[in-house]
Design a protein around this motif. Structure first.
Motif, PDB file in Angstrom:
ATOM      1  N   GLY A 102      18.347  33.172 -86.245  1.00 18.27           N
ATOM      2  CA  GLY A 102      17.792  33.771 -85.838  1.00 18.27           C
ATOM      3  C   GLY A 102      17.049  33.787 -85.265  1.00 18.27           C
ATOM      4  N   ASN A 103      16.439  32.817 -83.975  1.00 21.05           N
ATOM      5  CA  ASN A 103      15.454  32.841 -82.944  1.00 21.05           C
ATOM      6  C   ASN A 103      16.065  31.595 -81.654  1.00 21.05           C
ATOM      7  OD1 ASN A 103      12.938  32.723 -81.468  1.00 21.05           O
ATOM      8  ND2 ASN A 103      12.092  31.190 -83.081  1.00 21.05           N
ATOM      9  N   LEU A 104      16.093  32.294 -80.271  1.00 19.48           N
ATOM     10  CA  LEU A 104      16.285  31.985 -79.546  1.00 19.48           C
ATOM     11  C   LEU A 104      15.617  31.460 -78.856  1.00 19.48           C
ATOM     12  CD1 LEU A 104      20.002  32.594 -79.260  1.00 19.48           C
ATOM     13  CD2 LEU A 104      19.707  30.489 -80.073  1.00 19.48           C
ATOM     14  N   ALA A 105      13.964  32.244 -78.800  1.00 21.66           N
ATOM     15  CA  ALA A 105      13.075  32.509 -77.523  1.00 21.66           C
ATOM     16  C   ALA A 105      12.158  31.427 -78.219  1.00 21.66           C
ATOM     17  CB  ALA A 105      13.140  33.764 -77.908  1.00 21.66           C
ATOM     18  N   LEU A 106      11.460  30.280 -77.482  1.00 22.94           N
ATOM     19  CA  LEU A 106      10.896  29.817 -77.406  1.00 22.94           C
ATOM     20  C   LEU A 106       9.427  29.930 -76.004  1.00 22.94           C
ATOM     21  CD1 LEU A 106      13.293  28.158 -78.434  1.00 22.94           C
ATOM     22  CD2 LEU A 106      11.666  26.276 -78.239  1.00 22.94           C
ATOM     23  N   VAL A 107       8.032  29.606 -76.258  1.00 20.74           N
ATOM     24  CA  VAL A 107       7.451  29.963 -75.456  1.00 20.74           C
ATOM     25  C   VAL A 107       6.545  28.426 -74.833  1.00 20.74           C
ATOM     26  CG1 VAL A 107       5.086  30.613 -74.155  1.00 20.74           C
ATOM     27  CG2 VAL A 107       7.197  31.772 -76.362  1.00 20.74           C
ATOM     28  N   PRO A 108       6.586  28.130 -73.440  1.00 29.83           N
ATOM     29  CA  PRO A 108       6.319  26.570 -72.866  1.00 29.83           C
ATOM     30  C   PRO A 108       4.887  26.614 -72.765  1.00 29.83           C
ATOM     31  CG  PRO A 108       7.152  28.253 -71.533  1.00 29.83           C
ATOM     32  CD  PRO A 108       7.724  29.267 -72.502  1.00 29.83           C
ATOM     33  N   MET A 109       3.937  25.751 -73.586  1.00 26.95           N
ATOM     34  CA  MET A 109       2.633  25.972 -73.663  1.00 26.95           C
ATOM     35  C   MET A 109       2.073  24.240 -72.954  1.00 26.95           C
ATOM     36  SD  MET A 109       0.914  27.931 -77.290  1.00 26.95           S
ATOM     37  CE  MET A 109       1.897  29.347 -77.039  1.00 26.95           C
ATOM     38  N   VAL A 110       0.672  24.419 -72.762  1.00 32.45           N
ATOM     39  CA  VAL A 110      -0.237  23.134 -71.833  1.00 32.45           C
ATOM     40  C   VAL A 110      -0.867  23.022 -72.465  1.00 32.45           C
ATOM     41  CG1 VAL A 110      -0.835  24.291 -69.995  1.00 32.45           C
ATOM     42  CG2 VAL A 110      -0.932  22.115 -69.900  1.00 32.45           C
ATOM     43  N   VAL A 111      -1.622  21.839 -73.408  1.00 30.65           N
ATOM     44  CA  VAL A 111      -3.138  22.115 -73.602  1.00 30.65           C
ATOM     45  C   VAL A 111      -4.242  21.769 -72.439  1.00 30.65           C
ATOM     46  CG1 VAL A 111      -4.674  20.138 -74.764  1.00 30.65           C
ATOM     47  CG2 VAL A 111      -2.511  19.730 -75.199  1.00 30.65           C
ATOM     48  N   LYS A 112      -5.334  22.755 -72.721  1.00 30.06           N
ATOM     49  CA  LYS A 112      -5.883  22.875 -71.606  1.00 30.06           C
ATOM     50  C   LYS A 112      -7.298  22.888 -72.569  1.00 30.06           C
ATOM     51  CE  LYS A 112      -4.099  24.717 -67.021  1.00 30.06           C
ATOM     52  NZ  LYS A 112      -3.550  26.354 -66.545  1.00 30.06           N
ATOM     53  N   ASN A 113      -8.344  22.198 -71.953  1.00 33.08           N
ATOM     54  CA  ASN A 113      -9.724  21.909 -72.645  1.00 33.08           C
ATOM     55  C   ASN A 113      -9.634  21.974 -74.111  1.00 33.08           C
ATOM     56  OD1 ASN A 113     -10.724  22.503 -70.268  1.00 33.08           O
ATOM     57  ND2 ASN A 113     -10.611  24.386 -70.236  1.00 33.08           N
ATOM     58  N   GLY A 114      -8.604  21.472 -74.757  1.00 38.93           N
ATOM     59  CA  GLY A 114      -8.491  20.809 -75.565  1.00 38.93           C
ATOM     60  C   GLY A 114      -7.760  21.968 -76.891  1.00 38.93           C
ATOM     61  N   GLN A 115      -6.761  23.029 -76.177  1.00 33.15           N
ATOM     62  CA  GLN A 115      -6.302  24.326 -76.715  1.00 33.15           C
ATOM     63  C   GLN A 115      -5.041  24.405 -76.157  1.00 33.15           C
ATOM     64  OE1 GLN A 115      -8.066  26.930 -78.501  1.00 33.15           O
ATOM     65  NE2 GLN A 115      -9.237  25.912 -79.112  1.00 33.15           N
ATOM     66  N   TRP A 116      -4.548  25.394 -77.052  1.00 36.32           N
ATOM     67  CA  TRP A 116      -2.505  25.409 -75.861  1.00 36.32           C
ATOM     68  C   TRP A 116      -3.035  26.751 -75.019  1.00 36.32           C
ATOM     69  CZ3 TRP A 116       1.027  21.862 -76.013  1.00 36.32           C
ATOM     70  CH2 TRP A 116       0.885  20.815 -77.006  1.00 36.32           C
ATOM     71  N   GLU A 117      -2.428  26.314 -74.473  1.00 33.07           N
ATOM     72  CA  GLU A 117      -2.329  28.074 -73.466  1.00 33.07           C
ATOM     73  C   GLU A 117      -0.621  28.286 -73.015  1.00 33.07           C
ATOM     74  OE1 GLU A 117      -5.477  28.061 -70.469  1.00 33.07           O
ATOM     75  OE2 GLU A 117      -6.916  27.841 -71.870  1.00 33.07           O
TER      76      GLU A 117
END
Lengths: 291, 401
Positions: free
Chosen positions: B369-384
């Motif tokens: 169903g899903n082939l899309a993923l989003v890269p994220m990084v932890v900045k100041n204690g939050q995923w961005e």
């Protein structure tokens, strides 16, 4: 391998071993006094960690949290002994062991229902930045655990050697019947041995939480604690400490030299070898029978 | 009069029982869905999230009138993150509870135990969370994978990101020995080799619930990598990241998608800063995006006493997927059968209940169903989110041609 790395591994091994040692000590205490092997001790550690999480979230100062955890642990132990253990204390040993196992499962279940299984953590009293000395890095919380373990060990040894209650516990561990005839209130001894062991278990929870996090699986430490207790001789306080630290060191060094696949297996293999040559463990006294 | 009573009794009996040949789990006013996931043990953060997210969706769907006049009823089984328990759970759901379909919110480790049985039974099996390859490859008509993607796709994206974003040639991989993290590690190694001709400088494994990662980190340190890819659970990652710092390792950590979740930041705290991973959902819990704030409020109204770290990604995945399954059942029409549901699901294109979910697409050829993923990084204690887009064409769908 450089000497620095070898020593750094020793630091890692002792750090994790000190945790095992505290759990081993909490297992040995009630066994020493009442002959009850508490399989629920791992969950007492978990309970201590969650109590620490709640108290920390209330923004209480660390010394207050520390004292509260010790008191809560002791009160919890007294309650467990009075409500759940005493009514069945004359049951066969196996029944008592299963009862403690059930107590552990109850605690774990209650924790899962109340807090869920998402991991959490608390801050250590001295921050998380490693202390660098002589090219070696020390985790301040691990140093704190080692210091607390050493202090608890000294206090427990002194308690058994110099206090009336400690001496009474030693007497009861040899023969509850003879101790009763000597005027010792055996029930009182049982109660305080449970209070001490659960206080130490809860303390272990508070101490390990900043290092391994807070989650309902902390109780699995009991396996390593038992291993340390058996290596140490099961009735010996210094033995529990030496056994626990040995397990930590063996795991760390075997992970590097034997391979990470076997790291969790090696301590058990070495235990089997030890028991073949010294069934009473490192510090236990061999059983002497009159013939 | 007597005859009339007998006739009325017979009619009542006939109405109260499913008609001959009627679909299992479907009555005049209900459709029963079985579900399984780990709600005890170290992977319970998956199953508790999955269960609660799914049930929130079910409550909303039922409140809005249900599926073509039928209310959804859920029977949930704990699979304890174990393949044998998962098999026992789906057997009970299919044979004893006689459910219409099974909704999986278990991890890969457990789900692989249920796959062969579900294929054999032909009961629709909608897997929301597990990424284990056997769910969607080889292709089975009755098995669907929702919000999560296949491990091979993780491997493609991870390898591309490691090789192009970090521009790393020296990569170390630490992975758990259970199904999911090992699969992630294997898929990443495979694509690093085949797409970028990179062989990891170290590949070390650990056990679930390990408390000391020093031996593995020493091996990683010896290999002197530019980046460390870690596949496991948040509790393990937190210990490993702290110990890496203590050993003087300064390399950045890249983590598997199951750890791109507030719980990693919650437990690893400062050690999580700079950690990168791929997310299966557009917004993480705690995001201030309008749709997420609204969803979060609805979730918290339903579960006011939830512990810290909840709702998590699995709440969101299962929430979105239950709506996809419900949409499939709606499109299947009043005459709800296995064949009608499968056909309806295969017609779903870019469907999502709201922007809190990634769109799901199925076809007659593939059920990923899903082939899309989003890269994220932890900045100041939050995923961005990280500004990065995959430029390589996926190999995954070519298998189905």
């Amino acid at each position: 391998m450089t000497a620095t790395l070898f020593l750094q591994l020793a630091i890692a091994g002792v750090s994790v071993g000190a945790i095992y040692a505290l759990v081993a000590l909490a297992i040995v205490l009630p066994f020493k006094a009442s002959g009850v092997l508490n399989f629920g001790q791992g969950e007492i550690v978990t309970l201590g960690a969650y109590a620490a999480l709640i108290l920390t979230q209330l923004a209480l100062p660390y010394p207050v949290v520390l004292v509260s955890i010790l008191l809560l642990g002791a009160v919890g132990g007294i309650a467990i002994e009075r409500v759940l253990i005493r009514p069945i204390v004359k049951a066969p040993e196996f029944t008592l062991v299963i009862a403690t196992f059930a107590i552990g499962l109850l605690i774990k279940g209650a924790i899962s229902i109340r807090f869920g299984d998402s991991p959490n953590t608390i801050d250590g009293p001295f921050g998380a930045e490693p202390i660098v000395a002589a090219g070696l890095r020390f985790n301040p919380t691990a140093l704190w655990i080692c210091a607390c373990t050493a202090l608890v060990t000294v206090l427990v040894i002194a308690f058994f050697r110099y206090t009336r209650l400690g001496k009474a516990m030693r007497a009861v561990s040899v023969s509850a019947e003879a101790a009763t005839l000597m005027g010792i209130r055996v029930e009182r001894v049982y109660r305080w041995s449970w209070a001490m062991s659960t206080a130490i278990g809860a303390l272990a929870g508070l101490l390990v939480a900043p290092l391994i996090g807070v989650n309902p699986e902390i109780g699995q430490l009991i396996l390593r604690g038992l291993l340390g207790a058996v290596i140490g001789g099961f009735t010996s306080v210094p033995g529990a400490i030496v056994g626990g630290v040995s397990v930590g060191l063996i795991e760390t060094y075997s992970g590097v030299f034997v391979g990470t696949t076997f790291k969790n297996l090696v301590p058990f293999v070495l235990l089997m070898v030890l028991l073949v040559f010294r069934p009473q463990g490192l510090f236990g006294a061999a059983e002497i029978k009159r013939v | 009069m007597k005859r009339l009573l007998v006739a009325a009794g017979a009619a009542l009996l006939a109405l109260s029982l499913p008609a001959f040949g009627q679909q299992e789990g479907v009555t005049a006013d209900t459709v029963t869905i079985g579900a399984h996931g780990p709600i005890t043990g170290p992977a319970a953060y998956i199953g508790l999230g999955g269960r609660d997210g799914m049930m929130l969706a079910v409550k909303e769907i039922n409140a809005a009138g249900g599926i073509n006049g039928r209310k959804i009823v859920v029977v949930f089984e704990d699979d304890g993150h174990s393949p044998t328990k998962a098999l026992a759970a789906v057997k009970k759901l299919v044979e004893q509870d006689k459910v219409f379909a099974v909704f999986g919110v278990g991890g890969s480790n457990a789900t692989v135990g249920a796959v062969d049985y579900m294929k054999e039974k032909g009961v629709p099996y909608y897997v929301s969370i597990a990424s284990a390859p056997p769910v969607t490859w080889p292709h089975a008509k009755n098995l669907f994978r929702g919000g999560t993607t296949e491990t091979a796709r993780y491997g493609e994206l991870y390898a591309e990101f490691l090789a192009t974003n970090y521009k790393a040639k020296r990569i170390a991989i630490m992975s758990g020995r259970e199904e999911y993290p090992r699969n992630e590690g294997d898929a990443t190694v495979d694509k690093l080799k085949n797409w970028f001709q990179i062989t990891p400088v170290a590949r070390v494994e650990f056990n679930i619930n390990d408390k000391d990662f020093t031996p593995q980190l020493v091996e990683v340190q010896k290999a002197n990598p530019e980046v460390i890819a870690f596949f496991g659970n948040p509790a393990e990652a937190a210990i490993a990241m702290r110990q890496a710092k203590e050993l003087g390792l300064k390399q950045p950590f890249f983590v598997g998608s199951n750890m791109v979740d507030p719980s990693l930041v919650n437990v690893a705290k400062a050690s999580a800063e700079g950690v990168v991973g791929f997310s299966l959902i557009p917004y993480l819990p705690g995001s201030k995006a309008d749709d997420m704030v609204k969803w979060d409020a609805a979730w918290k109204k339903e579960y006011p006493n939830a512990p810290a770290g909840r709702p998590n990604n699995f709440d969101l995945l299962a929430y979105g997927d239950m709506y996809v399954l419900a949409e499939g059942m709606k499109r299947a029409g009043r005459n709800l059968t296995t064949a009608a549901l499968i056909s309806a699901l295969e017609g779903i294109q870019n469907y999502r209940v709201s922007p809190v979910a990634t769109p799901r697409t199925f076809s007659t050829k593939h059920h990923i169903g899903n082939l899309a993923l989003v890269p994220m990084v932890v900045k100041n204690g939050q995923w961005e989110p990280v500004q990065w887009t995959s430029t390589r064409t996926s190999d995954i769908l070519t298998r189905y041609n």
